[in-house]
Design an enzyme around this catalytic site. Sequence first.
Site, PDB file in Angstrom:
ATOM      1  N   HIS A   1      26.571  -2.962 -12.974  1.00 35.15           N
ATOM      2  CA  HIS A   1      26.386  -3.971 -13.529  1.00 35.15           C
ATOM      3  C   HIS A   1      25.106  -4.875 -12.988  1.00 35.15           C
ATOM      4  O   HIS A   1      24.401  -5.342 -13.871  1.00 35.15           O
ATOM      5  CB  HIS A   1      27.203  -5.315 -13.003  1.00 35.15           C
ATOM      6  CG  HIS A   1      27.475  -6.380 -12.957  1.00 35.15           C
ATOM      7  ND1 HIS A   1      28.357  -7.031 -14.519  1.00 35.15           N
ATOM      8  CD2 HIS A   1      26.833  -7.640 -12.725  1.00 35.15           C
ATOM      9  CE1 HIS A   1      27.924  -8.334 -14.852  1.00 35.15           C
ATOM     10  NE2 HIS A   1      27.030  -8.842 -13.968  1.00 35.15           N
ATOM     11  N   GLU A   2      25.254  -5.521 -11.510  1.00 37.49           N
ATOM     12  CA  GLU A   2      23.483  -5.671 -11.667  1.00 37.49           C
ATOM     13  C   GLU A   2      22.680  -5.006 -11.157  1.00 37.49           C
ATOM     14  O   GLU A   2      21.679  -5.550 -11.202  1.00 37.49           O
ATOM     15  CB  GLU A   2      24.153  -5.872  -9.607  1.00 37.49           C
ATOM     16  CG  GLU A   2      24.904  -6.936  -9.596  1.00 37.49           C
ATOM     17  CD  GLU A   2      24.976  -7.827  -9.487  1.00 37.49           C
ATOM     18  OE1 GLU A   2      23.623  -8.672 -10.169  1.00 37.49           O
ATOM     19  OE2 GLU A   2      26.298  -8.789 -10.087  1.00 37.49           O
TER      20      GLU A   2
ATOM     21  N   HIS B   1      17.714  -4.730 -16.799  1.00 34.33           N
ATOM     22  CA  HIS B   1      17.256  -5.811 -18.044  1.00 34.33           C
ATOM     23  C   HIS B   1      15.493  -6.643 -17.641  1.00 34.33           C
ATOM     24  O   HIS B   1      14.610  -6.089 -18.605  1.00 34.33           O
ATOM     25  CB  HIS B   1      17.879  -6.471 -18.084  1.00 34.33           C
ATOM     26  CG  HIS B   1      17.449  -7.492 -18.743  1.00 34.33           C
ATOM     27  ND1 HIS B   1      18.482  -9.227 -19.493  1.00 34.33           N
ATOM     28  CD2 HIS B   1      16.881  -7.773 -19.987  1.00 34.33           C
ATOM     29  CE1 HIS B   1      18.242  -9.465 -20.054  1.00 34.33           C
ATOM     30  NE2 HIS B   1      16.938  -9.094 -20.652  1.00 34.33           N
TER      31      HIS B   1
ATOM     32  N   HIS C   1      21.669  -5.998 -14.480  1.00 37.53           N
ATOM     33  CA  HIS C   1      19.862  -7.233 -14.409  1.00 37.53           C
ATOM     34  C   HIS C   1      18.898  -6.331 -13.501  1.00 37.53           C
ATOM     35  O   HIS C   1      17.742  -6.779 -14.794  1.00 37.53           O
ATOM     36  CB  HIS C   1      20.340  -7.660 -13.742  1.00 37.53           C
ATOM     37  CG  HIS C   1      21.747  -8.979 -13.814  1.00 37.53           C
ATOM     38  ND1 HIS C   1      22.298  -9.917 -14.993  1.00 37.53           N
ATOM     39  CD2 HIS C   1      23.093  -9.407 -13.343  1.00 37.53           C
ATOM     40  CE1 HIS C   1      22.604 -10.518 -15.566  1.00 37.53           C
ATOM     41  NE2 HIS C   1      23.702 -10.042 -14.592  1.00 37.53           N
TER      42      HIS C   1
END
Length: 728
Positions: free
Chosen positions: A519-520, A526, A523
């Site tokens: 998940h992190e 992205h 980021h």
Amino acid sequence: MHRRQLLIAGGGLFALSACASSGMAIDGASPAGLAEEARIGRAVLPAQTPRAELLQPWTGPYQGVPPWDRVTAAGLREALLEGIELQRAEIAAIADNPEPPTFANTLVPYQMAGEPLDRASAVFGVMTQNIGSDDYQAVDTELSPLLSAAGDEIIFNERLFARIRTVADGAAAAGLTPEQTRLAERTRDAFVRNGAALDAAGKAELGRINTALSSAFTSFSQKVVADENTFTHIPDEAGVAGLPASNKAAAAAAARSRDLAGYAIVNTRSSVDPFLSFADDRELREQVWRKFVNRGDNGDANDTNALIAEIVRLRAERARLLGFANHAEWRMQDTMAKTPAAAMDLMNRVWAPAKARVAEEVADMRAIAGAEVGESGIEPWDYLYYAEKVRKQKYDLDQNELKPYFELNNVKRGAFHMAERLYGYRFTPLPKGTVPVFHPDVEVFEVTDKATGRHVGLFYSDDFARAGKRSGAWMTTYRSYSTYDGVRNVLASNNNNFIKAEGADPILISLDDAETLFHEFGHALHYLSYRITYPALGGTPRDYVEYPSQVHEHWVLSRPILDGFMKHVETGQPMPQSLVDKVEAAQTFNQGYATVSYLSSALVDMDLHTRAAPPTDIDAFERESLARIGMPKEIVMRHRLPQFNHLFTSDAYSAGYYSYLWSEVMDADTWAYFEESGDVFNPDIAARYKAIILAEGNTTDRAEAYRRFRGRDPDVAALLKVRGFPTS
């Protein structure tokens, strides 16, 4: 921390970076045109030479890196104070420019202003969150309100606002590109939302409120961290009966580090959740649980209730001053949901089936627990423990059977492989000492484009818990990537709180931890993927920013990742398909608990910030709010208000904790798109995802971008299906 960037992007840890893959600007602006813009912009700003070391341009390889080896609290304080003055002079030069306002002589230098302060602020954020020693906390306490006041000073500068408004209002006549127009209009609108149109008295009052909030945010964070530095001491082996060997070893190491015999369960989720899931001693489970859920709520020096009451009162005052009914209405102006009602509609659609699922889960647990829980039934400190027993009974799945496949370094390598397969990024570890780091545990990787070999940036990985470090997991950046003033690479970081193993023992994490790591990392991907020109268009709406991170969690259990990286630490064999089948069969297991614990926090957040009269008794409000929504007695909020860092260490997630659910609608719909294609690494979908969802930043409307990617709006049914709830 680039305050104009945060202001425009919506705040928080993920609004800091903007990265591109080429020197070409969107909308056809040529590099030559950008160079001329930059020349005009630089000419507006006064020539200044910073004195403080931590304000100097970063030197060394990779376009310069933060000088972590030279950071001290005193040096940081000096840099921040001088940086505020340097920024003040640059803003004055833009505002007082006698030339008629244009995009090049107003918006461009506004992007450039405060660069030395940005560098110091990036260091400031890391030292207060990742190190958090007393000397840095003292700097935080002193400087946070001054930085807040410096930001207000920019917003309240009437001459600057008049120039920005002139450029934005005349964008069409001036022939600005769509990206330039969006930047100008969003900057103007953000100034208005933050008080630029108030009269002198209103600005003075807003400045007072913002400064008071900044101090309260810092105090809240420090109090919660202090409570998380506590622990439960367990002197003998009997107290940790049932714990997996890896968790016992970590607890023993935690005790030794505190000069204690036996075991220590540190008061953070990464230590507490495994104990609640596997420890056989019910009384000790209750003791550990109570210490954890009462962080910030013990009536002592670290109690946060009075601070919360002050924060919500100040937020309500600010909202009214700015012309909004409540804090939520103000905060949600620049989100995808737009209104509290829209967010509540989605949450309520999920809340009822989630509660129904909890009732089913509790019934299953009661059947197993029997007399062990007595007349009281399943209590919150029992839920995870008996859920594991139900999981074993229903699916023949023991979480401890999974853990040997998730060794931390292998999980990270799997994440890197995912990035290479999807987006063509290659992560190469740098030898220790190549660049400075702020702690010996930090690893650094160079990110390059696989096809061209082009350098993209650096990725800093800070994986382990330590005293003073904030809890949880998060991503941030030290430098934005943009092309408006020459190509700048991105320096990104992921920060976790895993517990170190003893010596050379493998660091085994849970499936949930592995998904958090992905998940992190999502980021970071992205921001590594941005193709934007102007840094202020780097951040996306709060209820969009979690989407690109959440969708990457799905690749953890994809067969290519399992086969290549998630191998048993003893046998070296990948997870067998029979075990994967068990995991997939159980994927909707315990979704009642997971959804209710999260969603109750989001619902209480929205309730708190839509109140006409803010509550003064925070504990009573929390109880009453939960009673109104029918909170199951067997579950506690994932984040109770007294320790809810998302809400009370900044404005970033206030009236916005719903955003994970809003983003999950897009996340579930996107994963369905990959699955339906027959290839979860489908190169065509991945290329379009990178180009439209990741690369554009906030240069275009994000709802419209999703429609371009998927061909339609996201389908809420995909979310309900993923969680195992009825879709009709």
